[in-house]
Design a protein around this motif. Structure first.
Motif, PDB file in Angstrom:
ATOM      1  N   VAL A 132       0.874  -1.174   0.000  1.00  0.00           N
ATOM      2  CA  VAL A 132       0.000   0.000   0.000  1.00  0.00           C
ATOM      3  C   VAL A 132       0.909   1.220   0.000  1.00  0.00           C
ATOM      4  N   GLY A 133       1.097   1.818  -1.175  1.00  0.00           N
ATOM      5  CA  GLY A 133       2.048   2.906  -1.301  1.00  0.00           C
ATOM      6  C   GLY A 133       1.388   4.215  -1.658  1.00  0.00           C
ATOM      7  N   HIS A 134       1.987   5.304  -1.156  1.00  0.00           N
ATOM      8  CA  HIS A 134       1.499   6.642  -1.464  1.00  0.00           C
ATOM      9  C   HIS A 134       2.632   7.475  -2.058  1.00  0.00           C
ATOM     10  N   ILE A 171      -1.629  -1.569  -3.936  1.00  0.00           N
ATOM     11  CA  ILE A 171      -2.436  -0.352  -4.056  1.00  0.00           C
ATOM     12  C   ILE A 171      -1.477   0.821  -4.181  1.00  0.00           C
ATOM     13  N   ALA A 172      -1.701   1.667  -5.186  1.00  0.00           N
ATOM     14  CA  ALA A 172      -0.831   2.814  -5.437  1.00  0.00           C
ATOM     15  C   ALA A 172      -1.667   4.088  -5.416  1.00  0.00           C
ATOM     16  N   LEU A 216      -4.555  -1.606  -7.627  1.00  0.00           N
ATOM     17  CA  LEU A 216      -5.564  -0.557  -7.554  1.00  0.00           C
ATOM     18  C   LEU A 216      -4.813   0.767  -7.544  1.00  0.00           C
ATOM     19  N   VAL A 217      -5.085   1.622  -8.527  1.00  0.00           N
ATOM     20  CA  VAL A 217      -4.451   2.933  -8.606  1.00  0.00           C
ATOM     21  C   VAL A 217      -5.493   3.987  -8.258  1.00  0.00           C
ATOM     22  N   ILE A 218      -5.141   4.842  -7.296  1.00  0.00           N
ATOM     23  CA  ILE A 218      -6.056   5.878  -6.811  1.00  0.00           C
ATOM     24  C   ILE A 218      -5.401   7.233  -7.012  1.00  0.00           C
ATOM     25  N   GLN A 219      -6.134   8.161  -7.615  1.00  0.00           N
ATOM     26  CA  GLN A 219      -5.597   9.513  -7.789  1.00  0.00           C
ATOM     27  C   GLN A 219      -6.713  10.528  -7.713  1.00  0.00           C
ATOM     28  N   VAL A 224     -10.741  -1.942   0.630  1.00  0.00           N
ATOM     29  CA  VAL A 224     -11.326  -3.176   1.170  1.00  0.00           C
ATOM     30  C   VAL A 224     -12.007  -3.958   0.054  1.00  0.00           C
ATOM     31  N   ASP A 225     -12.794  -3.284  -0.763  1.00  0.00           N
ATOM     32  CA  ASP A 225     -13.495  -3.957  -1.860  1.00  0.00           C
ATOM     33  C   ASP A 225     -12.502  -4.583  -2.836  1.00  0.00           C
ATOM     34  N   PHE A 226     -11.448  -3.855  -3.166  1.00  0.00           N
ATOM     35  CA  PHE A 226     -10.416  -4.364  -4.073  1.00  0.00           C
ATOM     36  C   PHE A 226      -9.753  -5.608  -3.499  1.00  0.00           C
ATOM     37  N   LEU A 227      -9.392  -5.562  -2.233  1.00  0.00           N
ATOM     38  CA  LEU A 227      -8.700  -6.701  -1.627  1.00  0.00           C
ATOM     39  C   LEU A 227      -9.612  -7.913  -1.481  1.00  0.00           C
ATOM     40  N   ARG A 228     -10.864  -7.690  -1.221  1.00  0.00           N
ATOM     41  CA  ARG A 228     -11.810  -8.810  -1.173  1.00  0.00           C
ATOM     42  C   ARG A 228     -11.918  -9.483  -2.549  1.00  0.00           C
TER      43      ARG A 228
END
Length: 265
Positions: free
Chosen positions: A106-108, A131-132, A203-206, A254-258
Motif C-alpha cells: 500500500v504505497g502513497h 495499491i498505489a 488498484l491505482v487511486i488519484q 477493502v473492496d479491491f482486496l476482497r
C-alpha cells in the motif's frame, strides 16, 4: 475493533528503520505493507493502517525509510536511483528479516512508485496485490512546479510541522526529496520499462486535483502494466486521497482486496 500493535527498530545492513506492526485478526492472510510518501514516515499514516487492517483482518507493517521519522539519517545527496534502491534492495531484505512471504503493498506518492517497482522486481513473488495512491512513473511539468512550490513554504512553517514527524531528520527528509526531484538528471527518471513485468493486480487511486500529477500517470500504468489494473479517480481530492477522502478510499481498498486477494467479505 482494537488490534494489538508493536513497534521498534529493524537493522537492515547497519541502518535502523523505525517500524510499527499491527497483528492480524485472522491467520492465513497477507500482510499489508505501507510505503510512505516522499515526506512521510510511520506517524504520517495516523490510524489509516489500523483501520484497513481491522476491516480486512490482515496484519500490517508500517515503516519509515532511511532519513525519515526516527530511522537512521540519510547521507545527502540522494542517488537519483533511490526509489529503485528501496524497491529492489531494502524492501526485500526487510521482508526477509520479518519472514513475510505474502504481502499487499500500500504505497502513497514515492511509496506508490516503490510499490510499482517492487511488484516488478525481486520482491514480486511475495506480492499478492498492491495499491498505489498518487503514483509517479515519470516526471511531469506539474510535478516540478509542485515541488518547487514546496521549497517556498518549507521555511515558512512547513519545516516546523515536518519536524514533529521527523525530529533531527527533518532537513534530510525534505532536501533529500526536494533537491533530488529538481535535478536535471531526475527530470529523465522514468519507470515505464518496469510496468510490463508486473503480474500482481493493482488498484491505482488519484485525485483530480492532485498538485503533483495528471491523468497521464495512471493512463500509463493501465496501458502498460502486465497485471490487471483497477482505477479510482476522485473528484475534490488532492495528492493524498486517504486523507482527503478517507472513508471512500478505505472502502475502495477493502473492496479491491476482497476481490483480488481472496479476503472474506
Amino acid at each position: 475493533m482494537i488490534l494489538e500493535t508493536l513497534s521498534g527498530f529493524l537493522d537492515i545492513d547497519g541502518v535502523a528503520l523505525e517500524y510499527r506492526r499491527v497483528r492480524a485478526a485472522r491467520a492465513g492472510l497477507p500482510t499489508l505493507v505501507f510505503l510512505h510518501e516522499g515526506l512521510g514516515c510511520v506517524a504520517i499514516w495516523k490510524d489509516f493502517p489500523d483501520r484497513l487492517a481491522a476491516a480486512t483482518g490482515c496484519g500490517a507493517l508500517i515503516y519509515s525509510r532511511r532519513g525519515y521519522g526516527r530511522s537512521s539519517p540519510v547521507v545527502l545527496p540522494r542517488s537519483t536511483g533511490y526509489l529503485h534502491e528501496e524497491a529492489d534492495g531494502v524492501l526485500p531484505r526487510l521482508l526477509d528479516q520479518l519472514g513475510l512471504t505474502d504481502v499487499v503493498l500500500v504505497g502513497h506518492s514515492d511509496g506508490a512508485s516503490i510499490a510499482l517497482l517492487a511488484a516488478s522486481g525481486p520482491a514480486a513473488p511475495r506480492v499478492r496485490a498492491a495499491i498505489a495512491e498518487a503514483p509517479h512513473v515519470f516526471v511531469e511539468d506539474v510535478t516540478i512546479a509542485g515541488i518547487q512550490a514546496a521549497r517556498a513554504v518549507y521555511e515558512d512553517g512547513l519545516r516546523e510541522r515536518l519536524k514533529r514527524l521527523h525530529g533531527d531528520n527533518v532537513d534530510g527528509a525534505f532536501w533529500g526529496w526536494n533537491d533530488t526531484w529538481l535535478t536535471e538528471e531526475f527530470r529523465l527518471w522514468n519507470i515505464e520499462d518496469r510496468l510490463p513485468a508486473i503480474r500482481a493486480p493493482f488498484l491505482v487511486i488519484q485525485g483530480v486535483d492532485d498538485e503533483y500529477a495528471t491523468a497521464a500517470q495512471y493512463d500509463a500504468i493501465a496501458a502498460q502494466s502486465g497485471g490487471p489494473v483497477s482505477l479510482l479517480v476522485l473528484d475534490s481530492c488532492g495528492h493524498t486521497p486517504h486523507r482527503d477522502q478517507g472513508d471512500v478510499v478505505l472502502q475502495a481498498m477493502v473492496d479491491f482486496l476482497r476481490k483480488v486477494a481472496g479476503l472474506a467479505g
